[in-house]
Design an enzyme around this catalytic site. Structure first.
Site, PDB file in Angstrom:
ATOM      1  N   ASN A  90     153.102  74.049  11.874  1.00  0.00           N
ATOM      2  CA  ASN A  90     152.075  73.165  11.338  1.00  0.00           C
ATOM      3  C   ASN A  90     151.665  72.062  12.317  1.00  0.00           C
ATOM      4  O   ASN A  90     150.546  71.567  12.258  1.00  0.00           O
ATOM      5  CB  ASN A  90     152.600  72.535  10.036  1.00  0.00           C
ATOM      6  CG  ASN A  90     151.770  71.343   9.607  1.00  0.00           C
ATOM      7  OD1 ASN A  90     150.662  71.498   9.101  1.00  0.00           O
ATOM      8  ND2 ASN A  90     152.290  70.141   9.841  1.00  0.00           N
ATOM      9  N   GLN A 106     140.455  65.934  26.869  1.00  0.00           N
ATOM     10  CA  GLN A 106     140.662  66.315  25.466  1.00  0.00           C
ATOM     11  C   GLN A 106     141.067  67.788  25.367  1.00  0.00           C
ATOM     12  O   GLN A 106     141.970  68.147  24.604  1.00  0.00           O
ATOM     13  CB  GLN A 106     139.381  66.073  24.656  1.00  0.00           C
ATOM     14  CG  GLN A 106     139.041  64.596  24.510  1.00  0.00           C
ATOM     15  CD  GLN A 106     137.934  64.363  23.483  1.00  0.00           C
ATOM     16  OE1 GLN A 106     137.812  65.084  22.507  1.00  0.00           O
ATOM     17  NE2 GLN A 106     137.138  63.333  23.692  1.00  0.00           N
ATOM     18  N   ALA A 193     137.160  70.809  21.595  1.00  0.00           N
ATOM     19  CA  ALA A 193     138.503  71.028  22.157  1.00  0.00           C
ATOM     20  C   ALA A 193     139.464  71.480  21.056  1.00  0.00           C
ATOM     21  O   ALA A 193     140.242  72.419  21.232  1.00  0.00           O
ATOM     22  CB  ALA A 193     139.007  69.744  22.816  1.00  0.00           C
ATOM     23  N   TYR A 194     139.368  70.830  19.899  1.00  0.00           N
ATOM     24  CA  TYR A 194     140.250  71.157  18.774  1.00  0.00           C
ATOM     25  C   TYR A 194     139.944  72.571  18.270  1.00  0.00           C
ATOM     26  O   TYR A 194     140.843  73.396  18.089  1.00  0.00           O
ATOM     27  CB  TYR A 194     140.063  70.144  17.648  1.00  0.00           C
ATOM     28  CG  TYR A 194     140.929  70.410  16.441  1.00  0.00           C
ATOM     29  CD1 TYR A 194     142.290  70.138  16.465  1.00  0.00           C
ATOM     30  CD2 TYR A 194     140.388  70.940  15.267  1.00  0.00           C
ATOM     31  CE1 TYR A 194     143.101  70.399  15.362  1.00  0.00           C
ATOM     32  CE2 TYR A 194     141.182  71.196  14.158  1.00  0.00           C
ATOM     33  CZ  TYR A 194     142.535  70.921  14.216  1.00  0.00           C
ATOM     34  OH  TYR A 194     143.333  71.175  13.119  1.00  0.00           O
ATOM     35  N   THR A 232     143.959  63.565   5.264  1.00  0.00           N
ATOM     36  CA  THR A 232     145.114  63.220   6.103  1.00  0.00           C
ATOM     37  C   THR A 232     144.651  62.257   7.194  1.00  0.00           C
ATOM     38  O   THR A 232     143.448  62.026   7.370  1.00  0.00           O
ATOM     39  CB  THR A 232     145.689  64.465   6.821  1.00  0.00           C
ATOM     40  OG1 THR A 232     144.659  65.007   7.672  1.00  0.00           O
ATOM     41  CG2 THR A 232     146.150  65.529   5.843  1.00  0.00           C
TER      42      THR A 232
END
Length: 277
Positions: A90, A106, A193-194, A232
């Site tokens: 996770n 990044q 990038a993520y 979150t």
């Protein structure tokens, strides 16, 4: 003496979705649940909160970016248990939308943790997986949306039938290198990038299942999943789902019954297999 008790490990679990996955496993899994976090203090704080709910997870330090830390985790599991039953990958990081760091940085930092860190945990702990073990790689809907924004030629590389772990590693290396020299868009990558790091996590899951299909250990199942848009720190609390709602699909996959044939090596969201990308 290693205990024959079953055991589950959740990475990046001191808060957010990981914390909720630990909470769910403590209630539903017949065995020990190990909450891991990079920072010992944060991990112990999370354990205390769960103890307050009458739950009894254990804590072990684990930092995806530190191979020594992965080795220590492996040694602890080998010494204490006969193997590993559930692994939920996770842990992950994301730069904020407003981040000032250049894209090259990044890309390198995000892929280092989300892809290479996850892969290193798998390399370290997969030898311990027992028959009927379950692996859940927490990916993201952004893996699918980022893939759709890549060029058709790049997308075709994600979908080759003989995609294996080495090819996924090569793709992620090329993405970071092209981000560093500024050629990533010309080469067909998108500017997330993520999202691109999570393309790696999703593809890795498909490739890992192919390997386990040839493994002498029976019925090891790997799936990638999207927890949904969850409230979150990572989403700056913009997500609509609670952390427990976000943990629902990862928990469903972690607790798939023995000899499950589907989902197996899939990308799953809201407990349903999704076409990817």
């Amino acid at each position: 003496m290693s205990s024959s008790r079953r055991v589950a490990v959740v990475t990046g679990a001191n808060k957010g979705i990981g914390y909720a996955i630990v909470r769910g496993l403590c209630k539903q899994f017949d065995g020990d649940v190990i909450l891991t976090a990079r920072n010992e203090g944060n991990g112990q704080e999370a354990i205390k909160k769960l103890n307050g709910e009458g739950l009894k997870p254990m804590f072990h330090q684990l930092d995806l970016d530190d191979v020594g830390s992965i080795d220590r985790m492996k040694a602890f599991l080998q010494k204490t248990y006969t193997g590993l039953d559930i692994l939920v990958n996770n842990a992950g990081i994301a730069f904020k939308m407003a981040a000032k760091e250049p894209f090259a940085q990044q890309a390198e930092v995000t892929v280092a943790t989300n892809f290479w860190g996850t892969l290193n945990v798998c390399k370290g702990l997969f030898p311990l997986l027992k028959p009927h073990a379950r692996v859940v790689n927490v990916s993201s809907m952004s893996s699918s949306s980022a893939a759709k924004k890549c060029s058709p030629e790049m997308r075709s590389k994600f979908l080759v039938p003989d995609l294996d772990v080495a090819k996924v590693e090569e793709l992620m290396t090329k993405f970071v290198n092209s981000a560093k020299d500024g050629s990533y868009e010309k080469k067909g990558w998108c500017q997330s990038a993520y999202g691109c790091s999570k393309i790696g996590v999703t593809l890795l899951s498909f490739a890992q299942q192919k390997e386990f299909n040839k493994d002498s250990r029976a019925d090891i199942v790997v799936n990638a999943c999207c927890p949904g848009y969850v409230d979150t720190d990572m989403t700056s609390h913009k997500g609509k789902k609670t952390i427990d709602q976000g943990a629902d699909t990862p928990l469903y996959l972690a607790l798939l019954p023995p000899n499950t044939t589907s989902p197996k090596g899939n990308y799953v969201s809201d407990r349903k297999i999704k076409t990817w990308p």
